[in-house]
Design a protein around this motif. Structure first.
Motif, short mmCIF file in Angstrom:
data_model
loop_
_atom_site.label_atom_id
_atom_site.label_comp_id
_atom_site.label_asym_id
_atom_site.label_seq_id
_atom_site.Cartn_x
_atom_site.Cartn_y
_atom_site.Cartn_z
N GLY A 1 0.59 -0.98 -0.08
CA GLY A 1 0.15 0.04 0.12
C GLY A 1 0.89 1.29 -0.09
O GLY A 1 0.41 2.15 -0.75
N GLY A 2 1.98 1.29 0.68
CA GLY A 2 2.68 2.43 0.87
C GLY A 2 3.50 2.64 -0.33
O GLY A 2 3.64 3.42 -0.95
N ILE A 3 3.98 1.59 -1.19
CA ILE A 3 4.41 1.63 -2.18
C ILE A 3 3.76 2.12 -3.57
O ILE A 3 3.96 2.89 -4.37
CB ILE A 3 5.25 0.30 -2.72
CG1 ILE A 3 6.40 -0.20 -1.81
CG2 ILE A 3 5.87 0.23 -4.14
CD1 ILE A 3 6.91 -1.78 -1.88
N VAL A 4 2.58 1.54 -3.69
CA VAL A 4 1.64 2.07 -4.52
C VAL A 4 1.11 3.46 -4.39
O VAL A 4 1.36 4.31 -5.41
CB VAL A 4 0.13 1.29 -4.28
CG1 VAL A 4 -1.05 2.02 -4.98
CG2 VAL A 4 0.32 0.02 -4.79
N SER A 5 1.00 3.90 -3.30
CA SER A 5 1.03 5.49 -2.90
C SER A 5 1.96 6.43 -3.49
O SER A 5 1.80 7.39 -4.10
CB SER A 5 0.36 5.66 -1.51
OG SER A 5 0.28 6.91 -1.23
N LEU A 6 3.25 5.90 -3.21
CA LEU A 6 4.46 6.51 -3.53
C LEU A 6 4.64 6.58 -4.92
O LEU A 6 4.65 7.67 -5.73
CB LEU A 6 5.43 5.72 -2.98
CG LEU A 6 7.14 6.48 -3.32
CD1 LEU A 6 7.10 7.87 -2.63
CD2 LEU A 6 8.08 5.64 -2.41
N ALA A 7 4.34 5.49 -5.52
CA ALA A 7 4.65 5.17 -7.08
C ALA A 7 3.52 6.09 -7.83
O ALA A 7 3.97 6.77 -8.73
CB ALA A 7 4.34 3.75 -7.55
N ALA A 8 2.38 6.10 -7.24
CA ALA A 8 0.96 6.84 -7.84
C ALA A 8 1.59 8.52 -7.69
O ALA A 8 1.27 9.13 -8.79
CB ALA A 8 -0.20 6.64 -7.34
N LEU A 9 2.19 8.93 -6.79
CA LEU A 9 2.60 10.21 -6.77
C LEU A 9 3.72 10.61 -7.79
O LEU A 9 3.49 11.60 -8.49
CB LEU A 9 3.00 10.84 -5.31
CG LEU A 9 3.54 12.26 -5.07
CD1 LEU A 9 2.45 13.21 -5.34
CD2 LEU A 9 4.09 12.37 -3.76
N ILE A 10 4.79 9.77 -7.76
CA ILE A 10 5.86 10.01 -8.39
C ILE A 10 5.43 10.05 -10.05
O ILE A 10 5.96 10.85 -10.77
CB ILE A 10 6.80 8.83 -8.38
CG1 ILE A 10 7.66 9.06 -6.90
CG2 ILE A 10 7.96 9.09 -9.42
CD1 ILE A 10 8.59 10.03 -6.66
N GLN A 11 4.47 9.02 -10.36
CA GLN A 11 4.34 9.25 -12.02
C GLN A 11 3.52 10.35 -12.40
O GLN A 11 3.82 10.64 -13.64
CB GLN A 11 3.46 8.06 -12.21
CG GLN A 11 1.94 7.99 -11.70
CD GLN A 11 0.89 6.85 -12.23
OE1 GLN A 11 0.06 7.35 -13.04
NE2 GLN A 11 1.21 5.97 -11.89
N GLY A 12 3.02 11.15 -11.50
CA GLY A 12 2.53 12.47 -12.01
C GLY A 12 3.27 13.82 -11.75
O GLY A 12 2.76 14.88 -11.82
N ILE A 13 4.61 13.49 -11.39
CA ILE A 13 5.49 14.87 -10.96
C ILE A 13 6.03 15.17 -12.33
O ILE A 13 6.41 14.39 -13.10
CB ILE A 13 6.24 14.79 -9.81
CG1 ILE A 13 7.36 13.82 -10.04
CG2 ILE A 13 5.48 14.29 -8.60
CD1 ILE A 13 8.58 13.70 -9.10
N SER A 14 6.70 16.36 -12.29
CA SER A 14 7.60 16.79 -13.31
C SER A 14 8.99 16.39 -13.28
O SER A 14 9.54 16.26 -12.36
CB SER A 14 7.76 18.49 -13.44
OG SER A 14 8.44 18.85 -14.47
N PHE A 15 9.38 15.81 -14.57
CA PHE A 15 10.60 15.37 -14.86
C PHE A 15 11.55 16.48 -15.53
O PHE A 15 12.35 15.90 -16.08
CB PHE A 15 10.43 13.95 -15.64
CG PHE A 15 10.40 12.83 -14.57
CD1 PHE A 15 11.42 11.92 -14.08
CD2 PHE A 15 9.40 12.46 -13.91
CE1 PHE A 15 11.04 10.76 -13.42
CE2 PHE A 15 8.95 11.58 -13.14
CZ PHE A 15 9.65 10.68 -12.70
N GLY A 16 11.17 17.57 -15.49
CA GLY A 16 11.78 18.47 -16.19
C GLY A 16 10.93 18.84 -17.54
O GLY A 16 10.59 17.79 -18.23
N PRO A 17 11.23 19.93 -18.22
CA PRO A 17 10.63 20.07 -19.64
C PRO A 17 11.18 19.15 -20.65
O PRO A 17 12.38 18.90 -20.58
CB PRO A 17 10.93 21.59 -19.86
CG PRO A 17 12.05 22.01 -19.09
CD PRO A 17 11.92 21.15 -17.80
N SER A 18 10.36 18.97 -21.61
CA SER A 18 10.80 17.78 -22.54
C SER A 18 11.63 18.33 -23.78
O SER A 18 12.39 17.64 -24.54
CB SER A 18 9.56 16.90 -23.23
OG SER A 18 8.90 17.79 -23.85
N ASN A 19 11.44 19.72 -23.81
CA ASN A 19 12.23 20.39 -24.77
C ASN A 19 13.48 20.82 -24.34
O ASN A 19 13.82 20.78 -23.16
CB ASN A 19 11.56 21.72 -25.30
CG ASN A 19 11.01 22.55 -24.18
OD1 ASN A 19 10.65 22.23 -22.97
ND2 ASN A 19 11.32 23.91 -24.41
#
Length: 481
Positions: free
Chosen positions: A112-130
């Protein structure tokens, strides 16, 4: 008084009990409590830096702790602690939230902790793609060497260096700013995960397989479904709005809500709710934890973060004050309640203890006051709450409600008028009143004075009711004559 107590017991107590036992709110409360080891460690690091780096500047012209041997090394070490705690407080909370929510549903808590953490990480910015054109012309040999390299650098035909910025995690998506998004995304993903686990939509292995392996495999399908649901939502939201969900939440919900709760009226409503819950024997600060920690706690982490990083070229307290003007930091945060209204515990009960010791003639009250004084100094008030008791004690209802309201108002006005610095440090709640105020405000000497004024005001409120209680028969609860 008896009629009031009867009305409260009939209409308010059932609602209070239901809220206090609601499993999602209990999980959220426990999630915030679970982050304390990390956030307190980070807060201690920032507080030490405040004392050795920032405080001397108030008294010594030209002081710069970053140039003094030993002190500069301590400052650097504290910076590493901050990196792994306050700077990523959102990540820590996301895991704690998922863990405790899965616990509430009686499913695999680690997953449950891992799922919540992964769900947050997938929606954050990894920097502009350009790529970003750095406006720099470099020699041909160097251009050939770095083109197509792992750092993502390319060189245009005219020799201009361009560096791809993708892959850089945005710290503003990992710190306290992530709390609201983590609450929403974490709840959705973990509830989906939990429901699928409860329906046994899992991979089942033979009984001979070790439990740890079997448990991990059982979580694969529910976790995958939960994370794909969140991923599809993130994709669709981005396509429709052109922005990340976490940025939208921060702009449309978090900032307006946190701004609204900076008003005195909203703060007093929250303080009132805490007191009412406590009067019925329900831990008011725990029940209100989603608000106290989710809103005011996030504001406190942001203040601590700005105090450490600086703002607009300013450092420490000056940086926070400047950020408050720009709406980037907060005047009233979680620790503000502690230093201005919760001295001795919820309700400011250390002043009740003093009033009892000075004015009570009842042997039972005096005995409880003496026993409660030691814990009260360290803001532990269960002995006085349940020993006197204050809980469901009609004669104590009015001062128990009124005293912290008055104290909160004094503290709020003093802070808003600039008479005392806002809270910029997280200090353990067991630190005695006065010292707690001094440390929490980044060593502002005025804070203990304001805290003392708040205590004096509550003391004056408690005294008439303590004297009135002298006329009550301890055994029958009626007038002696």
């Amino acid at each position: 008084m008896n009629a009031l107590t009867a009305w409260l017991e009939r209409y308010i107590l059932p609602i209070a009990a239901k809220i206090g036992g609601q499993k999602h709110l209990v999980a959220l409360r426990d999630a915030f409590i679970g982050t304390m080891p990390a956030t307190m460690a980070g807060s201690i690091a920032v507080m030490i830096n405040a004392i050795i780096r920032d405080l001397p500047k108030e008294f010594i012209d030209g002081y710069d702790g970053t140039t003094i041997p030993v002190i500069k090394q301590i400052i650097s070490v504290n910076g590493f602690v901050w990196n792994g705690t306050i700077a990523i407080a959102g990540l820590i909370f996301a895991f704690s939230w998922g863990y405790n929510l899965a616990k509430a549903y009686n499913v695999n808590v680690l997953a449950g902790g891992i799922v919540s953490l992964a769900a947050l990480i997938q929606g954050i910015s990894f920097g502009p793609s350009n790529s970003a054109d750095l406006g720099m012309k470099i020699p041909e040999k160097i251009a050939t060497a770095i083109t197509g390299s792992e750092i993502g650098a390319t060189v245009t035909p005219d020799g201009q260096l361009s560096v791809g910025l993708w892959g850089w995690l945005n710290l503003n998506h990992l710190n306290g700013n992530a709390f609201f998004t983590a609450m929403i995304i974490g709840a959705v993903s973990v509830i989906i995960f939990a429901k699928l686990m409860q329906k046994n939509i899992t991979i089942k292995l033979p009984d001979s397989v070790p439990p740890a392996v079997s448990s991990a495999f059982a979580a694969i399908i529910p976790a995958t479904v939960a994370l794909y649901v969140v991923a599809i939502f993130n994709f669709a939201f981005g396509e429709l709005t052109g922005q990340l969900f976490i940025d939208w939440i921060q702009e449309m919900i978090a900032k307006p809500l946190m701004g609204f709760t900076q008003g005195l009226g909203a703060i007093l409503v929250i303080q009132l709710a805490i007191q009412i819950f406590w009067f019925f024997g329900i831990h008011g600060t725990n029940v209100m934890a989603p608000v106290l920690e989710g809103i005011f706690g996030q504001g406190q982490l942001i203040n601590i973060d700005i105090y450490q990083k600086g703002y607009n070229g300013l450092e420490g307290r000056a940086a926070v004050l400047e950020a408050i003007k720009d709406g980037k930091a907060f005047m009233w945060v979680r620790g503000s309640f502690d230093i201005f209204s919760m001295f001795g515990g919820s309700g400011g009960t250390i002043t009740l203890i003093l009033a009892l010791l000075l004015f009570s003639k009842r042997a039972d009250y005096l005995t409880i006051a003496k026993l409660s004084l030691g814990p009260g100094i360290f803001n532990i008030n269960e002995p006085i709450m349940f020993g006197l008791p204050i809980v469901l004690n009609a004669i104590m209802f009015i001062p128990f409600i009124l005293a912290p309201i008055v104290a909160t108002t004094i503290g709020y006005l003093a802070t808003s008028w600039g008479l005392v610095a806002p809270v910029t440090q997280a200090v353990a709640w067991v630190v005695p009143p006065g010292l707690l105020a001094f440390l929490a405000t980044g060593a502002d000497w005025r804070a203990p004075i304001v805290s003392l004024i708040c205590m004096a005001a509550t003391f004056i409120i408690w005294v008439p009711f303590v004297i009135a209680a002298n006329k009550m028969d301890p055994a029958l609860g009626e007038n002696e004559n």
